[in-house]
Scaffold this motif. Structure first.
Motif, PDB file in Angstrom:
ATOM      1  N   ASN A 163       0.786  -1.224   0.000  1.00  0.00           N
ATOM      2  CA  ASN A 163       0.000   0.000   0.000  1.00  0.00           C
ATOM      3  C   ASN A 163       0.822   1.280   0.000  1.00  0.00           C
ATOM      4  OD1 ASN A 163       1.041  -0.035   2.561  1.00  0.00           O
ATOM      5  ND2 ASN A 163      -0.901  -0.516   3.568  1.00  0.00           N
ATOM      6  N   TYR A 164       2.137   1.164  -0.086  1.00  0.00           N
ATOM      7  CA  TYR A 164       2.974   2.359  -0.053  1.00  0.00           C
ATOM      8  C   TYR A 164       4.207   2.103  -0.917  1.00  0.00           C
ATOM      9  CZ  TYR A 164       6.169   5.883   1.875  1.00  0.00           C
ATOM     10  OH  TYR A 164       7.060   6.919   2.033  1.00  0.00           O
ATOM     11  N   ARG A 188       5.825  -1.390   0.358  1.00  0.00           N
ATOM     12  CA  ARG A 188       5.542  -1.869   1.716  1.00  0.00           C
ATOM     13  C   ARG A 188       4.422  -2.879   1.635  1.00  0.00           C
ATOM     14  NH1 ARG A 188       5.487   2.663   4.907  1.00  0.00           N
ATOM     15  NH2 ARG A 188       7.490   2.137   5.836  1.00  0.00           N
ATOM     16  N   ASN A 231       4.162  -4.942   6.590  1.00  0.00           N
ATOM     17  CA  ASN A 231       4.581  -3.590   6.978  1.00  0.00           C
ATOM     18  C   ASN A 231       6.077  -3.340   6.822  1.00  0.00           C
ATOM     19  OD1 ASN A 231       2.436  -1.889   7.498  1.00  0.00           O
ATOM     20  ND2 ASN A 231       2.163  -2.620   9.586  1.00  0.00           N
ATOM     21  N   ARG A 232       6.762  -4.178   6.093  1.00  0.00           N
ATOM     22  CA  ARG A 232       8.181  -3.985   5.846  1.00  0.00           C
ATOM     23  C   ARG A 232       8.401  -3.564   4.407  1.00  0.00           C
ATOM     24  NH1 ARG A 232      10.078  -9.594   8.416  1.00  0.00           N
ATOM     25  NH2 ARG A 232      11.353  -9.619   6.544  1.00  0.00           N
ATOM     26  N   LEU A 233       9.369  -2.650   4.218  1.00  0.00           N
ATOM     27  CA  LEU A 233       9.708  -2.206   2.870  1.00  0.00           C
ATOM     28  C   LEU A 233      10.585  -3.246   2.188  1.00  0.00           C
ATOM     29  CD1 LEU A 233      10.663   1.589   2.871  1.00  0.00           C
ATOM     30  CD2 LEU A 233       8.721   0.508   1.747  1.00  0.00           C
ATOM     31  N   PHE A 291      12.915  -3.553  -1.186  1.00  0.00           N
ATOM     32  CA  PHE A 291      13.532  -2.694  -2.177  1.00  0.00           C
ATOM     33  C   PHE A 291      13.857  -3.474  -3.451  1.00  0.00           C
ATOM     34  CE2 PHE A 291      14.513   1.331  -0.075  1.00  0.00           C
ATOM     35  CZ  PHE A 291      14.290   1.021   1.250  1.00  0.00           C
ATOM     36  N   TYR A 297      19.994  -2.114   7.364  1.00  0.00           N
ATOM     37  CA  TYR A 297      20.082  -2.723   6.048  1.00  0.00           C
ATOM     38  C   TYR A 297      21.558  -2.938   5.699  1.00  0.00           C
ATOM     39  CZ  TYR A 297      15.277  -1.078   5.123  1.00  0.00           C
ATOM     40  OH  TYR A 297      13.914  -0.838   5.164  1.00  0.00           O
ATOM     41  N   LEU A 322      18.999  -2.956  -1.273  1.00  0.00           N
ATOM     42  CA  LEU A 322      19.032  -2.854   0.190  1.00  0.00           C
ATOM     43  C   LEU A 322      18.300  -4.053   0.773  1.00  0.00           C
ATOM     44  CD1 LEU A 322      18.203   0.896   0.204  1.00  0.00           C
ATOM     45  CD2 LEU A 322      20.193  -0.027   1.381  1.00  0.00           C
ATOM     46  N   GLY A 376       5.595   2.017  11.136  1.00  0.00           N
ATOM     47  CA  GLY A 376       5.815   1.141   9.988  1.00  0.00           C
ATOM     48  C   GLY A 376       4.641   1.097   9.047  1.00  0.00           C
ATOM     49  N   SER A 411       1.480   2.732   6.493  1.00  0.00           N
ATOM     50  CA  SER A 411       1.506   2.974   5.054  1.00  0.00           C
ATOM     51  C   SER A 411       2.224   4.231   4.589  1.00  0.00           C
ATOM     52  CB  SER A 411       0.082   3.003   4.525  1.00  0.00           C
ATOM     53  OG  SER A 411      -0.620   4.085   5.105  1.00  0.00           O
ATOM     54  N   GLN A 428      11.000   6.224   5.308  1.00  0.00           N
ATOM     55  CA  GLN A 428      12.184   5.924   6.091  1.00  0.00           C
ATOM     56  C   GLN A 428      13.281   6.939   5.758  1.00  0.00           C
ATOM     57  OE1 GLN A 428      13.399   1.820   5.783  1.00  0.00           O
ATOM     58  NE2 GLN A 428      11.351   1.052   6.216  1.00  0.00           N
TER      59      GLN A 428
END
Lengths: 111, 114
Positions: free
Chosen positions: A31-32, A93, A97-99, A101, B35, B43, B97, B99, B103
């Motif tokens: 969602n992000y 995300r 809830n974790r990004l 990459f 990271y 990353l 954390g 939406s 970061q």
């Protein structure tokens, strides 16, 4: 978990032309979607982000578009300048809830 | 307002040595992350914390430990360094954390293991 892929890995453009980087993601709950720019030897810096309830967002020469159905989002840079040369990372995300990459795109603007 | 500060900026270790990387943020952020960045790999999340006193594993946690004793600090430890841990390490923080919280990254620590 979320898996994000970026294409192409390297992009060379003539100064003044447009550059487009596309990312795909796997988690439909994502969602992000932020985009980061990283110059050589420096920290990643957020340049633009978009939430899942928005289809497009623009900030001066930079825009991001999101297609939730196809699960891809793109970064558009218009009127490219030499200072736009950098590595660009997309991220998503996911439901955890974790990004996650992407691996990054090297953009080279040729004067 | 310094943002996210990482120390040290560079370090060379011998295989088997231990060390701690320090990350400090002055933005009152709840979430903090570590990271590692390797060429062509983007990353990758090592560990993260959702608040003081909490830690959780990320994508590549093996060989690392973390602690978050104070809200503003997040420490990354290598107990027995290995050459495969040669990398650039970035710390990041965010309010939460969920939406729409971006970061913010520190300047990175370049670590070489011989």
């Amino acid at each position: 978990g979320e898996n994000v892929e970026q294409h192409p890995s390297t992009l060379s453009v003539q100064e003044g032309d447009s550059a487009v980087i596309k990312c795909t993601y796997s988690d439909s709950a994502s969602n992000y979607f932020p985009w980061y720019k990283q110059e050589l030897g420096k920290r990643p810096q957020l340049i633009i982000d978009i939430r899942s309830n928005v289809g497009e967002k623009k900030d001066q020469r930079i825009a991001v578009t999101l297609n939730k159905t196809a699960k891809h989002f793109s970064l558009h840079i218009t009127e490219t300048q030499p200072e736009d040369s950098a590595v660009y990372f997309c991220a998503a995300r996911g439901g955890n809830n974790r990004l996650a990459f992407g691996k990054g795109n090297q953009v080279v603007v040729i004067p | 307002n310094a943002g996210v500060t990482q120390t040290p900026k560079f370090r060379v270790l011998k295989t088997g040595q231990s060390m701690t990387l320090l990350c400090a943020q002055d933005m009152n952020h709840e979430y903090m992350y570590w990271y590692r960045q390797d060429p062509g790999m983007g990353l990758r999340l090592i560990h993260y914390s959702v608040g003081e006193g909490t830690t959780a594993k990320g994508e590549v946690p093996d060989g690392y430990n973390v602690s978050r004793l104070k809200k503003q600090n997040f420490l990354l430890g290598l107990e027995s360094a290995a050459p495969s841990q040669t990398s650039v390490y970035f710390c990041a923080s965010s309010y939460y954390g969920n939406s729409n919280q971006p970061q913010h990254f520190g300047d990175g620590t370049r670590l070489s293991i011989l």
